[in-house]
Design a protein around this motif. Sequence first.
Motif, PDB file in Angstrom:
ATOM      1  N   LEU A   1       3.047   6.936   0.762  1.00 36.20           N
ATOM      2  CA  LEU A   1       3.835   5.848   0.188  1.00 36.20           C
ATOM      3  C   LEU A   1       3.256   5.388  -1.143  1.00 36.20           C
ATOM      4  CD1 LEU A   1       4.590   3.766   3.405  1.00 36.20           C
ATOM      5  CD2 LEU A   1       6.139   5.303   2.179  1.00 36.20           C
ATOM      6  N   GLU A   2       1.938   5.301  -1.226  1.00 35.94           N
ATOM      7  CA  GLU A   2       1.310   4.920  -2.491  1.00 35.94           C
ATOM      8  C   GLU A   2       1.550   5.988  -3.553  1.00 35.94           C
ATOM      9  OE1 GLU A   2      -2.699   4.030  -1.295  1.00 35.94           O
ATOM     10  OE2 GLU A   2      -2.134   2.011  -0.627  1.00 35.94           O
ATOM     11  N   ASP A   3       1.482   7.261  -3.172  1.00 38.97           N
ATOM     12  CA  ASP A   3       1.777   8.342  -4.112  1.00 38.97           C
ATOM     13  C   ASP A   3       3.222   8.270  -4.613  1.00 38.97           C
ATOM     14  OD1 ASP A   3      -0.792   9.317  -3.929  1.00 38.97           O
ATOM     15  OD2 ASP A   3      -0.268  11.040  -2.659  1.00 38.97           O
ATOM     16  N   ALA A   4       4.118   7.730  -3.775  1.00 36.36           N
ATOM     17  CA  ALA A   4       5.525   7.581  -4.165  1.00 36.36           C
ATOM     18  C   ALA A   4       5.757   6.321  -5.004  1.00 36.36           C
ATOM     19  CB  ALA A   4       6.406   7.551  -2.920  1.00 36.36           C
ATOM     20  N   GLY A   5       4.701   5.546  -5.241  1.00 34.10           N
ATOM     21  CA  GLY A   5       4.810   4.395  -6.123  1.00 34.10           C
ATOM     22  C   GLY A   5       4.947   3.049  -5.441  1.00 34.10           C
ATOM     23  N   TYR A   6       4.723   2.995  -4.138  1.00 31.88           N
ATOM     24  CA  TYR A   6       4.837   1.737  -3.410  1.00 31.88           C
ATOM     25  C   TYR A   6       3.459   1.102  -3.225  1.00 31.88           C
ATOM     26  CZ  TYR A   6       9.426   3.654  -2.293  1.00 31.88           C
ATOM     27  OH  TYR A   6      10.676   4.189  -2.386  1.00 31.88           O
ATOM     28  N   HIS A   7       3.453  -0.217  -3.138  1.00 34.28           N
ATOM     29  CA  HIS A   7       2.233  -0.944  -2.791  1.00 34.28           C
ATOM     30  C   HIS A   7       2.252  -1.112  -1.280  1.00 34.28           C
ATOM     31  CE1 HIS A   7      -1.053  -3.783  -2.963  1.00 34.28           C
ATOM     32  NE2 HIS A   7      -0.356  -4.557  -2.147  1.00 34.28           N
ATOM     33  N   VAL A   8       1.194  -0.660  -0.581  1.00 32.90           N
ATOM     34  CA  VAL A   8       1.187  -0.631   0.879  1.00 32.90           C
ATOM     35  C   VAL A   8       0.062  -1.488   1.435  1.00 32.90           C
ATOM     36  CG1 VAL A   8       1.049   0.839   2.931  1.00 32.90           C
ATOM     37  CG2 VAL A   8       2.099   1.718   0.841  1.00 32.90           C
ATOM     38  N   THR A   9       0.425  -2.331   2.412  1.00 31.90           N
ATOM     39  CA  THR A   9      -0.533  -3.072   3.212  1.00 31.90           C
ATOM     40  C   THR A   9      -0.390  -2.547   4.631  1.00 31.90           C
ATOM     41  OG1 THR A   9      -0.267  -5.039   1.828  1.00 31.90           O
ATOM     42  CG2 THR A   9      -1.233  -5.373   4.006  1.00 31.90           C
ATOM     43  N   VAL A  10      -1.516  -2.360   5.315  1.00 34.43           N
ATOM     44  CA  VAL A  10      -1.495  -1.785   6.661  1.00 34.43           C
ATOM     45  C   VAL A  10      -1.942  -2.821   7.682  1.00 34.43           C
ATOM     46  CG1 VAL A  10      -2.478   0.001   8.152  1.00 34.43           C
ATOM     47  CG2 VAL A  10      -1.914   0.541   5.781  1.00 34.43           C
ATOM     48  N   ALA A  11      -1.220  -2.868   8.807  1.00 34.21           N
ATOM     49  CA  ALA A  11      -1.611  -3.673   9.969  1.00 34.21           C
ATOM     50  C   ALA A  11      -1.807  -2.705  11.134  1.00 34.21           C
ATOM     51  CB  ALA A  11      -0.545  -4.697  10.303  1.00 34.21           C
ATOM     52  N   ILE A  12      -2.788  -3.000  11.996  1.00 32.60           N
ATOM     53  CA  ILE A  12      -3.116  -2.052  13.070  1.00 32.60           C
ATOM     54  C   ILE A  12      -2.379  -2.312  14.379  1.00 32.60           C
ATOM     55  CG2 ILE A  12      -5.372  -1.473  12.114  1.00 32.60           C
ATOM     56  CD1 ILE A  12      -6.585  -3.352  14.286  1.00 32.60           C
ATOM     57  N   ASP A  13      -1.643  -3.409  14.457  1.00 33.33           N
ATOM     58  CA  ASP A  13      -0.824  -3.665  15.647  1.00 33.33           C
ATOM     59  C   ASP A  13       0.233  -4.710  15.307  1.00 33.33           C
ATOM     60  OD1 ASP A  13      -1.922  -6.333  16.044  1.00 33.33           O
ATOM     61  OD2 ASP A  13      -3.592  -5.461  17.128  1.00 33.33           O
ATOM     62  N   GLY A  14       1.114  -4.962  16.258  1.00 34.84           N
ATOM     63  CA  GLY A  14       2.227  -5.861  16.008  1.00 34.84           C
ATOM     64  C   GLY A  14       1.803  -7.292  15.724  1.00 34.84           C
ATOM     65  N   ARG A  15       0.794  -7.759  16.406  1.00 37.29           N
ATOM     66  CA  ARG A  15       0.349  -9.143  16.189  1.00 37.29           C
ATOM     67  C   ARG A  15      -0.199  -9.324  14.780  1.00 37.29           C
ATOM     68  NH1 ARG A  15      -3.047 -11.342  20.866  1.00 37.29           N
ATOM     69  NH2 ARG A  15      -1.030 -11.089  21.875  1.00 37.29           N
ATOM     70  N   GLU A  16      -1.014  -8.367  14.325  1.00 33.99           N
ATOM     71  CA  GLU A  16      -1.526  -8.447  12.957  1.00 33.99           C
ATOM     72  C   GLU A  16      -0.377  -8.286  11.961  1.00 33.99           C
ATOM     73  OE1 GLU A  16      -5.307  -6.793  10.538  1.00 33.99           O
ATOM     74  OE2 GLU A  16      -3.993  -5.220  11.315  1.00 33.99           O
ATOM     75  N   GLY A  17       0.568  -7.402  12.283  1.00 31.05           N
ATOM     76  CA  GLY A  17       1.726  -7.217  11.424  1.00 31.05           C
ATOM     77  C   GLY A  17       2.537  -8.487  11.258  1.00 31.05           C
ATOM     78  N   LEU A  18       2.715  -9.223  12.351  1.00 30.23           N
ATOM     79  CA  LEU A  18       3.450 -10.484  12.300  1.00 30.23           C
ATOM     80  C   LEU A  18       2.743 -11.480  11.396  1.00 30.23           C
ATOM     81  CD1 LEU A  18       5.802 -12.224  13.361  1.00 30.23           C
ATOM     82  CD2 LEU A  18       4.320 -12.884  15.267  1.00 30.23           C
ATOM     83  N   GLN A  19       1.432 -11.600  11.531  1.00 29.37           N
ATOM     84  CA  GLN A  19       0.663 -12.533  10.694  1.00 29.37           C
ATOM     85  C   GLN A  19       0.763 -12.164   9.219  1.00 29.37           C
ATOM     86  OE1 GLN A  19      -3.179 -12.127  12.526  1.00 29.37           O
ATOM     87  NE2 GLN A  19      -2.753 -13.678  14.084  1.00 29.37           N
ATOM     88  N   ILE A  20       0.592 -10.880   8.922  1.00 30.18           N
ATOM     89  CA  ILE A  20       0.651 -10.434   7.521  1.00 30.18           C
ATOM     90  C   ILE A  20       2.051 -10.642   6.958  1.00 30.18           C
ATOM     91  CG2 ILE A  20       0.533  -8.413   6.007  1.00 30.18           C
ATOM     92  CD1 ILE A  20      -1.799  -7.421   7.794  1.00 30.18           C
ATOM     93  N   ALA A  21       3.070 -10.288   7.733  1.00 30.12           N
ATOM     94  CA  ALA A  21       4.458 -10.443   7.254  1.00 30.12           C
ATOM     95  C   ALA A  21       4.786 -11.898   6.963  1.00 30.12           C
ATOM     96  CB  ALA A  21       5.432  -9.870   8.287  1.00 30.12           C
ATOM     97  N   GLN A  22       4.372 -12.797   7.827  1.00 28.65           N
ATOM     98  CA  GLN A  22       4.668 -14.211   7.624  1.00 28.65           C
ATOM     99  C   GLN A  22       3.898 -14.779   6.445  1.00 28.65           C
ATOM    100  OE1 GLN A  22       3.838 -15.578  11.637  1.00 28.65           O
ATOM    101  NE2 GLN A  22       6.017 -15.583  12.131  1.00 28.65           N
ATOM    102  N   GLN A  23       2.699 -14.286   6.217  1.00 35.38           N
ATOM    103  CA  GLN A  23       1.884 -14.810   5.124  1.00 35.38           C
ATOM    104  C   GLN A  23       2.288 -14.226   3.771  1.00 35.38           C
ATOM    105  OE1 GLN A  23      -2.316 -14.348   5.725  1.00 35.38           O
ATOM    106  NE2 GLN A  23      -2.843 -15.503   3.906  1.00 35.38           N
ATOM    107  N   TYR A  24       2.501 -12.903   3.711  1.00 37.10           N
ATOM    108  CA  TYR A  24       2.702 -12.240   2.422  1.00 37.10           C
ATOM    109  C   TYR A  24       4.145 -11.872   2.111  1.00 37.10           C
ATOM    110  CZ  TYR A  24      -2.355 -11.994   2.347  1.00 37.10           C
ATOM    111  OH  TYR A  24      -3.681 -12.327   2.361  1.00 37.10           O
ATOM    112  N   GLN A  25       5.053 -11.963   3.097  1.00 36.60           N
ATOM    113  CA  GLN A  25       6.468 -11.676   2.882  1.00 36.60           C
ATOM    114  C   GLN A  25       6.700 -10.346   2.147  1.00 36.60           C
ATOM    115  OE1 GLN A  25       9.217 -13.680   3.971  1.00 36.60           O
ATOM    116  NE2 GLN A  25       7.562 -14.455   5.224  1.00 36.60           N
ATOM    117  N   PRO A  26       6.329  -9.228   2.769  1.00 37.31           N
ATOM    118  CA  PRO A  26       6.571  -7.925   2.123  1.00 37.31           C
ATOM    119  C   PRO A  26       8.070  -7.704   1.931  1.00 37.31           C
ATOM    120  CG  PRO A  26       6.075  -7.628   4.442  1.00 37.31           C
ATOM    121  CD  PRO A  26       5.834  -9.074   4.132  1.00 37.31           C
ATOM    122  N   GLU A  27       8.394  -6.835   1.016  1.00 41.83           N
ATOM    123  CA  GLU A  27       9.808  -6.567   0.734  1.00 41.83           C
ATOM    124  C   GLU A  27      10.428  -5.606   1.732  1.00 41.83           C
ATOM    125  OE1 GLU A  27       9.629  -7.116  -4.038  1.00 41.83           O
ATOM    126  OE2 GLU A  27       8.392  -5.571  -3.099  1.00 41.83           O
TER     127      GLU A  27
END
Length: 118
Positions: free
Chosen positions: A21-47
Motif C-alpha cells: 500500500l505504501e508503494d502504491a502511494g498510500y499512508h498506512v497505519t497498522v493496528a494488530i486487532d479490532g480493539r486497537e483498530g477502533l481506538q486508532i480509527a476514532q482518534q485519527y479518522q483515517p480516510e
Amino acid sequence: MLRILLVEDEALISLVTSIALEDAGYHVTVAIDGREGLQIAQQYQPELIITDYMMPRMTGLELIRQLRESGFLRPIILATSILEENLPDRPEYNAYVQKPYREAELLSAIRRVAAAAE
C-alpha cells in the motif's frame, strides 16, 4: 495521499500489505486487532479502513459495527478467507476482498470505494 488504517493480526500479512500500500502511494497505519483498530480509527479518522475478520479481542465485523454506530461514514473494506455468504452477519462495509488476495485485487477495491466516497 489517502490515509489507510490496516487492521490485521497476522504479522506477515500486515507487513506485506502495508508495504504494498505504501508503494502504491498510500499512508498506512497498522493496528494488530479490532480493539486497537477502533481506538486508532476514532482518534485519527483515517480516510479508509481495511480490516481482517477473525482477530483476537474484537472481530472485524464487531469493529465495523461499532464504527458505524459511532458515526464513522468513511469506506471500510473487509478482507477474510471466509466466503462472504458464510459470514454470520453483514454490518455496513463498502467492499469485500477474499483472502488470500492479490495486491491488484486489494488496490482495485481501494480505488473503487475511494472513488465512490468522493
